[in-house]
Design a protein around this motif. Sequence first.
Motif, PDB file in Angstrom:
ATOM      1  N   GLU A  93      -7.212 -12.271  -1.473  1.00 50.15           N
ATOM      2  CA  GLU A  93      -6.086 -13.201  -1.601  1.00 50.15           C
ATOM      3  C   GLU A  93      -6.425 -14.568  -1.004  1.00 50.15           C
ATOM      4  N   ASP A  94      -5.818 -15.610  -1.564  1.00 52.65           N
ATOM      5  CA  ASP A  94      -5.995 -16.954  -1.001  1.00 52.65           C
ATOM      6  C   ASP A  94      -5.378 -17.039   0.395  1.00 52.65           C
ATOM      7  N   SER A  95      -4.191 -16.474   0.546  1.00 49.92           N
ATOM      8  CA  SER A  95      -3.546 -16.362   1.855  1.00 49.92           C
ATOM      9  C   SER A  95      -3.613 -14.889   2.253  1.00 49.92           C
ATOM     10  N   ALA A  96      -4.597 -14.564   3.074  1.00 51.41           N
ATOM     11  CA  ALA A  96      -4.905 -13.155   3.352  1.00 51.41           C
ATOM     12  C   ALA A  96      -3.766 -12.451   4.075  1.00 51.41           C
ATOM     13  N   LYS A  97      -3.237 -11.391   3.440  1.00 55.25           N
ATOM     14  CA  LYS A  97      -2.219 -10.540   4.049  1.00 55.25           C
ATOM     15  C   LYS A  97      -2.680  -9.083   4.080  1.00 55.25           C
ATOM     16  N   ASN A  98      -3.655  -8.781   3.219  1.00 57.73           N
ATOM     17  CA  ASN A  98      -4.189  -7.426   3.153  1.00 57.73           C
ATOM     18  C   ASN A  98      -5.714  -7.474   3.200  1.00 57.73           C
ATOM     19  N   PHE A  99      -6.312  -6.531   3.923  1.00 57.72           N
ATOM     20  CA  PHE A  99      -7.765  -6.449   4.038  1.00 57.72           C
ATOM     21  C   PHE A  99      -8.226  -5.037   3.681  1.00 57.72           C
ATOM     22  N   TYR A 100      -9.441  -4.963   3.109  1.00 57.64           N
ATOM     23  CA  TYR A 100     -10.041  -3.683   2.733  1.00 57.64           C
ATOM     24  C   TYR A 100     -11.431  -3.563   3.352  1.00 57.64           C
ATOM     25  N   ALA A 101     -11.870  -2.322   3.537  1.00 56.92           N
ATOM     26  CA  ALA A 101     -13.230  -2.076   4.033  1.00 56.92           C
ATOM     27  C   ALA A 101     -13.764  -0.787   3.416  1.00 56.92           C
ATOM     28  N   PHE A 102     -15.038  -0.810   3.009  1.00 55.52           N
ATOM     29  CA  PHE A 102     -15.711   0.374   2.468  1.00 55.52           C
ATOM     30  C   PHE A 102     -16.429   1.119   3.593  1.00 55.52           C
ATOM     31  N   PHE A 103     -16.322   2.456   3.577  1.00 55.07           N
ATOM     32  CA  PHE A 103     -17.013   3.315   4.532  1.00 55.07           C
ATOM     33  C   PHE A 103     -17.633   4.494   3.797  1.00 55.07           C
ATOM     34  N   ASP A 104     -18.526   5.195   4.507  1.00 51.92           N
ATOM     35  CA  ASP A 104     -19.066   6.463   4.009  1.00 51.92           C
ATOM     36  C   ASP A 104     -18.366   7.600   4.747  1.00 51.92           C
ATOM     37  N   LEU A 105     -18.009   8.658   3.998  1.00 50.44           N
ATOM     38  CA  LEU A 105     -17.410   9.843   4.616  1.00 50.44           C
ATOM     39  C   LEU A 105     -18.518  10.783   5.058  1.00 50.44           C
ATOM     40  N   LYS A 106     -18.519  11.141   6.338  1.00 48.62           N
ATOM     41  CA  LYS A 106     -19.489  12.122   6.848  1.00 48.62           C
ATOM     42  C   LYS A 106     -18.981  13.539   6.656  1.00 48.62           C
ATOM     43  N   ASP A 107     -17.688  13.737   6.862  1.00 47.73           N
ATOM     44  CA  ASP A 107     -17.107  15.076   6.837  1.00 47.73           C
ATOM     45  C   ASP A 107     -15.680  14.956   6.295  1.00 47.73           C
ATOM     46  N   GLU A 108     -15.485  15.325   5.027  1.00 48.98           N
ATOM     47  CA  GLU A 108     -14.167  15.171   4.411  1.00 48.98           C
ATOM     48  C   GLU A 108     -13.126  16.074   5.068  1.00 48.98           C
ATOM     49  N   LYS A 109     -13.535  17.271   5.478  1.00 48.94           N
ATOM     50  CA  LYS A 109     -12.595  18.192   6.128  1.00 48.94           C
ATOM     51  C   LYS A 109     -12.075  17.581   7.432  1.00 48.94           C
ATOM     52  N   GLN A 110     -12.981  17.019   8.217  1.00 46.09           N
ATOM     53  CA  GLN A 110     -12.591  16.381   9.472  1.00 46.09           C
ATOM     54  C   GLN A 110     -11.720  15.149   9.204  1.00 46.09           C
ATOM     55  N   PHE A 111     -12.031  14.432   8.145  1.00 46.12           N
ATOM     56  CA  PHE A 111     -11.255  13.255   7.761  1.00 46.12           C
ATOM     57  C   PHE A 111      -9.823  13.641   7.394  1.00 46.12           C
ATOM     58  N   LEU A 112      -9.663  14.728   6.637  1.00 44.97           N
ATOM     59  CA  LEU A 112      -8.328  15.178   6.247  1.00 44.97           C
ATOM     60  C   LEU A 112      -7.519  15.622   7.470  1.00 44.97           C
ATOM     61  N   THR A 113      -8.193  16.256   8.419  1.00 46.75           N
ATOM     62  CA  THR A 113      -7.525  16.657   9.668  1.00 46.75           C
ATOM     63  C   THR A 113      -7.044  15.420  10.422  1.00 46.75           C
ATOM     64  N   PHE A 114      -7.884  14.394  10.423  1.00 49.63           N
ATOM     65  CA  PHE A 114      -7.533  13.142  11.081  1.00 49.63           C
ATOM     66  C   PHE A 114      -6.310  12.498  10.427  1.00 49.63           C
ATOM     67  N   LEU A 115      -6.257  12.520   9.087  1.00 50.29           N
ATOM     68  CA  LEU A 115      -5.117  11.936   8.376  1.00 50.29           C
ATOM     69  C   LEU A 115      -3.823  12.665   8.717  1.00 50.29           C
ATOM     70  N   LYS A 116      -3.890  14.003   8.724  1.00 48.32           N
ATOM     71  CA  LYS A 116      -2.682  14.809   8.908  1.00 48.32           C
ATOM     72  C   LYS A 116      -2.237  14.865  10.361  1.00 48.32           C
ATOM     73  N   GLU A 117      -3.192  15.046  11.282  1.00 45.49           N
ATOM     74  CA  GLU A 117      -2.827  15.239  12.679  1.00 45.49           C
ATOM     75  C   GLU A 117      -2.943  13.955  13.517  1.00 45.49           C
ATOM     76  N   GLY A 118      -3.981  13.179  13.258  1.00 47.75           N
ATOM     77  CA  GLY A 118      -4.177  11.959  14.044  1.00 47.75           C
ATOM     78  C   GLY A 118      -3.246  10.837  13.638  1.00 47.75           C
ATOM     79  N   LEU A 119      -3.099  10.626  12.314  1.00 47.50           N
ATOM     80  CA  LEU A 119      -2.264   9.537  11.820  1.00 47.50           C
ATOM     81  C   LEU A 119      -0.916   9.997  11.283  1.00 47.50           C
ATOM     82  N   ALA A 120      -0.816  11.282  10.947  1.00 43.24           N
ATOM     83  CA  ALA A 120       0.411  11.834  10.354  1.00 43.24           C
ATOM     84  C   ALA A 120       0.841  11.006   9.148  1.00 43.24           C
ATOM     85  N   VAL A 121      -0.075  10.867   8.165  1.00 44.59           N
ATOM     86  CA  VAL A 121       0.200  10.066   6.975  1.00 44.59           C
ATOM     87  C   VAL A 121       1.392  10.644   6.218  1.00 44.59           C
ATOM     88  N   ASP A 122       2.081   9.771   5.491  1.00 45.65           N
ATOM     89  CA  ASP A 122       3.296  10.186   4.795  1.00 45.65           C
ATOM     90  C   ASP A 122       3.020  11.241   3.730  1.00 45.65           C
TER      91      ASP A 122
END
Length: 441
Positions: free
Chosen positions: A108-137
Motif C-alpha cells: 500500500e502507498d499508506s502502509a496499514k498492513n504488512f506481510y512476511a514469508f516464513f518457512d514452516l518447520k513443524d506444522e503440528k507444532q504451528f497448529l498447536t501454537f495457533l490454537k493454544e498460544g494465540l487462540a485464533v478465531d
Amino acid sequence: MNNPNLTTQLIQLTMIKKGIIWTLGIFVVLAISGWGIYIIRQQQSYQSVVHKKSRALLTISLDDILLNQFFDKWQTALRGGQDFAKKLNKLKDNGIDIKANVFLFSLEDSAKNFYAFFDLKDEKQFLTFLKEGLAVDAIENNAAPGVNYAYQEANKIAFVWKGRELLVGLGFNLDKKKDEMLQLIQSDSERISIEHFIDRPSELTRASLRYSNISTNNFIEFDLKGSRIEIAGELQSSTWNFPQEYLVRELVKENYISKGWINFPNQGLKTTIKRILTDLPIAADSIMAHANGDYVDIEILNSQVVQTDTIINYAVNDNFETVAEKTPYENKVPNVSLSIRGDAELSKFLPDKLFYQWFQRKDKQSYLLSTAPAKDNLQSKYTKTNSLSHVAIHLADWPDALKVTPILILKAIASDMDLSLKVSRSNQLILQGTIRDYSHK
C-alpha cells in the motif's frame, strides 16, 4: 642452594598464568564463534523474500533485540507490560523458522498492513501454537486448493500456509485482505530476496526495528539501548516548504504529566489537526479558519485545580409553581492549559466548557485556555526553535481515566516518552526521541 619454597611458588605462579591464558583463550574462541554465528545468521536472513512491488518494509532485528535482553528490562513495568512480555515469550515454540531479521512488506502507498514469508518447520507444532498460544478465531482448511487460512481479530494477525510456506499478515482490516493473502502465497514468481530487492540490506538491520518507505527513502528507526529506546528518522517530500525557525511558548520543565506543541504551516498538517478537532463538540471549522498563527500547544500538569459549578434542580413551591434550585459544588479537575495563535475573531469560537470549565486570556498573538482561573497579569515567555513539533509525556503519571488508547497501551511498558520533529531543510524533517522503561527509576 635451591629454595624449595621459592621453587614451589614459581610452579604455582606458572600454573596460574597458564590457567588465566587458557581461560582467556576459551573466552576469545567463544566470542569469535558467537560473532561468527551472528554474522552467518545475518547473511542467511538476507535470503528472506518479499513481493517485487513492495512499497514499504518493516524490519525487526530479532537477534539484536535478544542481545539487548529487551523484554527482561520490562519486568518492573506495570502489570499490562509484564503480561505483554509473557505473551511474547509464548511465541518461541511456534513451529516457524524465524531468521535473525524479519522483513515485513506492504503493498500500500499508506502502509496499514504488512506481510512476511516464513518457512514452516513443524506444522503440528504451528497448529498447536495457533490454537493454544494465540487462540485464533477459526482455522479454514482448503480456503484455496491446498491452502489454509487463520485469522484473529484481537491481535490483528492472519496466517495463510501451503505445505512448508507460511505468510503472516499484521495490521488493520486484515479480514478484508484474505483474497490478497491467498494470491500472495500462490504467486512464487512475484517474490524476490531482500539482497536483490534493495541495495545494502544491512542498512535495514542497523536498528532493532525500522520502517522504510521504498519510493521516498523515508525511514523511522527504533533502537534498543538498555533501559531506553532511541528513535530516529528522516522524512522528506518535494511538496514541503517548511520555515526553518519558529516562535514557541516556553512550557514547564518539571511537575508535568504531558506537554507539547506543534506548528502547522503546511496545509496537510492543518487539515489533519482539523480532522482531529472535528470529533469534539466545538466549532472546528471556525477555529481552524481563524487559527492563522499556525501554532498550538498544551500542558497537563501533575496537579489538580478546584472548579466551582452549579447543579440545577427543579421543584414545585407552595403555589404549585416550578422553580429552579441552584446548588453550588466544587469539583477537582486536571490542571490543563493550552494556547492557540490566531486573529482577533478566534476567541469567539473557543469553548467556555468542554469536559471542564475553560478560562480564557489573551497573550500577545495567542489565546490561552486553562482549567485554572485566568490571571490577566501573567505573561508567557517565548523562544525560537527549529523544531516543527515536540511532545513529552510522563507515561507513568498518565491517569487511566484519560482514555487515549495509544498512550495507555504504551504506558503498560514505558514510563517516559520524548519526541521532537526538527526541520533540517525546507523539504526534510528529522525525527528524534527516546522512550524509557520503568527500570531506570
